[in-house]
Design a protein around this motif. Sequence first.
Motif, mmCIF file in Angstrom:
data_model
loop_
_atom_site.group_PDB
_atom_site.id
_atom_site.type_symbol
_atom_site.label_atom_id
_atom_site.label_comp_id
_atom_site.label_asym_id
_atom_site.label_seq_id
_atom_site.Cartn_x
_atom_site.Cartn_y
_atom_site.Cartn_z
ATOM 1 N N ASP A 258 0.837 -1.200 0.000
ATOM 2 C CA ASP A 258 0.000 0.000 0.000
ATOM 3 C C ASP A 258 0.881 1.262 0.000
ATOM 4 N N ASP A 259 0.478 2.290 -0.768
ATOM 5 C CA ASP A 259 1.300 3.513 -0.901
ATOM 6 C C ASP A 259 1.596 4.168 0.441
ATOM 7 N N LEU A 260 0.561 4.303 1.282
ATOM 8 C CA LEU A 260 0.777 4.957 2.579
ATOM 9 C C LEU A 260 1.755 4.158 3.437
ATOM 10 N N ILE A 261 1.544 2.856 3.500
ATOM 11 C CA ILE A 261 2.386 2.014 4.366
ATOM 12 C C ILE A 261 3.835 2.000 3.855
ATOM 13 N N THR A 262 4.012 1.905 2.533
ATOM 14 C CA THR A 262 5.399 1.879 2.012
ATOM 15 C C THR A 262 6.065 3.246 2.183
ATOM 16 N N SER A 263 5.285 4.329 2.065
ATOM 17 C CA SER A 263 5.923 5.650 2.247
ATOM 18 C C SER A 263 6.310 5.840 3.723
ATOM 19 N N LEU A 264 5.516 5.316 4.622
ATOM 20 C CA LEU A 264 5.878 5.414 6.056
ATOM 21 C C LEU A 264 7.085 4.510 6.363
ATOM 22 N N ALA A 265 7.153 3.373 5.688
ATOM 23 C CA ALA A 265 8.307 2.478 5.890
ATOM 24 C C ALA A 265 9.587 3.220 5.499
ATOM 25 N N LYS A 266 9.509 3.974 4.409
ATOM 26 C CA LYS A 266 10.662 4.776 3.951
ATOM 27 C C LYS A 266 10.975 5.864 4.978
ATOM 28 N N LYS A 267 9.948 6.563 5.401
ATOM 29 C CA LYS A 267 10.123 7.682 6.342
ATOM 30 C C LYS A 267 10.805 7.230 7.631
ATOM 31 N N TYR A 268 10.394 6.059 8.160
ATOM 32 C CA TYR A 268 10.930 5.595 9.454
ATOM 33 C C TYR A 268 12.074 4.592 9.278
ATOM 34 N N ASN A 269 12.423 4.324 8.017
ATOM 35 C CA ASN A 269 13.479 3.362 7.726
ATOM 36 C C ASN A 269 13.205 1.982 8.361
ATOM 37 N N LYS A 270 11.967 1.528 8.148
ATOM 38 C CA LYS A 270 11.518 0.223 8.679
ATOM 39 C C LYS A 270 10.861 -0.563 7.556
ATOM 40 N N GLN A 271 10.540 -1.809 7.825
ATOM 41 C CA GLN A 271 9.796 -2.632 6.873
ATOM 42 C C GLN A 271 8.304 -2.273 6.955
ATOM 43 N N PRO A 272 7.575 -2.392 5.842
ATOM 44 C CA PRO A 272 6.116 -2.164 5.904
ATOM 45 C C PRO A 272 5.458 -3.005 7.006
ATOM 46 N N SER A 273 5.913 -4.252 7.172
ATOM 47 C CA SER A 273 5.332 -5.112 8.210
ATOM 48 C C SER A 273 5.530 -4.495 9.600
ATOM 49 N N GLN A 274 6.687 -3.867 9.813
ATOM 50 C CA GLN A 274 6.956 -3.261 11.131
ATOM 51 C C GLN A 274 6.081 -2.023 11.351
ATOM 52 N N ILE A 275 5.788 -1.306 10.269
ATOM 53 C CA ILE A 275 4.879 -0.145 10.387
ATOM 54 C C ILE A 275 3.487 -0.644 10.814
ATOM 55 N N LEU A 276 3.048 -1.741 10.181
ATOM 56 C CA LEU A 276 1.705 -2.272 10.500
ATOM 57 C C LEU A 276 1.633 -2.764 11.946
ATOM 58 N N LEU A 277 2.688 -3.416 12.402
ATOM 59 C CA LEU A 277 2.684 -3.937 13.779
ATOM 60 C C LEU A 277 2.807 -2.786 14.790
ATOM 61 N N ARG A 278 3.609 -1.775 14.447
ATOM 62 C CA ARG A 278 3.782 -0.647 15.383
ATOM 63 C C ARG A 278 2.507 0.188 15.484
ATOM 64 N N TRP A 279 1.820 0.317 14.356
ATOM 65 C CA TRP A 279 0.525 1.026 14.364
ATOM 66 C C TRP A 279 -0.422 0.355 15.374
ATOM 67 N N ALA A 280 -0.446 -0.976 15.342
ATOM 68 C CA ALA A 280 -1.348 -1.697 16.260
ATOM 69 C C ALA A 280 -0.880 -1.552 17.713
ATOM 70 N N THR A 281 0.424 -1.683 17.940
ATOM 71 C CA THR A 281 0.886 -1.629 19.340
ATOM 72 C C THR A 281 0.767 -0.212 19.893
ATOM 73 N N GLN A 282 0.976 0.816 19.045
ATOM 74 C CA GLN A 282 0.778 2.179 19.553
ATOM 75 C C GLN A 282 -0.696 2.470 19.809
ATOM 76 N N ARG A 283 -1.575 1.725 19.187
ATOM 77 C CA ARG A 283 -3.004 1.838 19.520
ATOM 78 C C ARG A 283 -3.343 1.040 20.783
ATOM 79 N N GLY A 284 -2.322 0.436 21.381
ATOM 80 C CA GLY A 284 -2.527 -0.225 22.676
ATOM 81 C C GLY A 284 -2.758 -1.722 22.593
#
Length: 333
Positions: A258-284
């Motif tokens: 997904d464009d948003l997830i891959t652009s955030l992966a670039k921004k944070y220098n992480k894998q798209p999968s890590q962005i998805l998991l961090r989004w969930a954990t930061q939501r508690g």
Amino acid sequence: MGPTIKLSSGYEMPQVGFGLWKVDNSTAADTVYNAIKTGYRLFDGACAQLPEILSRVANVLASVTLDYGNEKECGEGVARAIKEGIVKREDLFITSKLWPVFEDGDKVEPACRRSLADWGLEYFDLYLIHFPGALKYVDPAVRYPPGWHYDGKSTIVRSNTPLHVTWASMEGLVSKGLTRSIGVSNFQAQLIYDMLRYATIPPAALQIEHHPYLVQQELLNLCKAEGIAVTAYSSFGPASFLEFGFKHAQALVPLMKDDLITSLAKKYNKQPSQILLRWATQRGLAVIPKTVRPEVMAQNLDCIGFDLEQADIDSITSKDAGIRFNQPSNVSN
Ligand code: NAD
């Protein structure tokens, strides 16, 4: 152990764990052993078996058996890690689940004991009702794991047992020391509100499908207000359901592309999968990604050491489309 979530039972649950659905029997022991070596401490299992129709589709598409049905092998992985002194039992947090055919009041304890025996454990850390809606009992001597269908093929037969009867037996497991905490999975708000009226031990945890296409905000709000910890499953959305040939999963853009997830992966220098998991954990929420690839195991576990900005969390949340993949009633008849 990494970050934990304090349960209403008083115990701490690791926020990042390992899922065991569709880990093949032949590799399950090594997978669990390797995951422990990688640093995982929470394992999410079940006795479950897929609806026959899904198993058949998946077996054809992927040429492997896709299911849990692997508690014995997972227990072997745990036993090996304990024997080698890598962990002690008390360092681990092991979850299993009560399958719907065992929801009649007198069947709950034997089902839990069977899962414990398969794992080779004396107690679970968390035992969940896997799905609401009791099904007619299937004797393990006839078929185990029992699956959805009473005849093992296509017929769903319901049981008349109401939830409060099942829950009373779940509470009995705690008093007998068979599990430390109890909870539910795939429950929606109304059933939880109902349970909270009579539970003497309120559910400590709720496990639900949760990804950017299914955000379930109201349910999360309810759980927060009632002190129920929430675990997300299928955090990568459609990815887990492609192998069943689900058309609505195939039609969507994979979240990791997904464009948003891959652009955030670039921004944070992480894998798209890590962005998805961090989004969930930061939501508690807690997360329980599954993979059998060692390098991906480490990557998934390492999804906590950075923070997404709130605006980025909100943009991912706004992708919500109310799309649910795990809906067993779709294949009930
Ligand atoms: P998942 O979201 O963890 O994995 C989906 C797919 O992505 C898998 O094919 C996996 O191999 C792959 N994958 C994992 N990490 C990856 C990465 N970093 N990069 C690329 N691909 C990756 O899916 P899941 O197995 O559906 O859910 C996780 C766990 O949740 C399950 O193993 C199970 O323990 C639990 N679960 C519970 C229920 C329930 O009814 N309570 C239902 C489904 C799953």
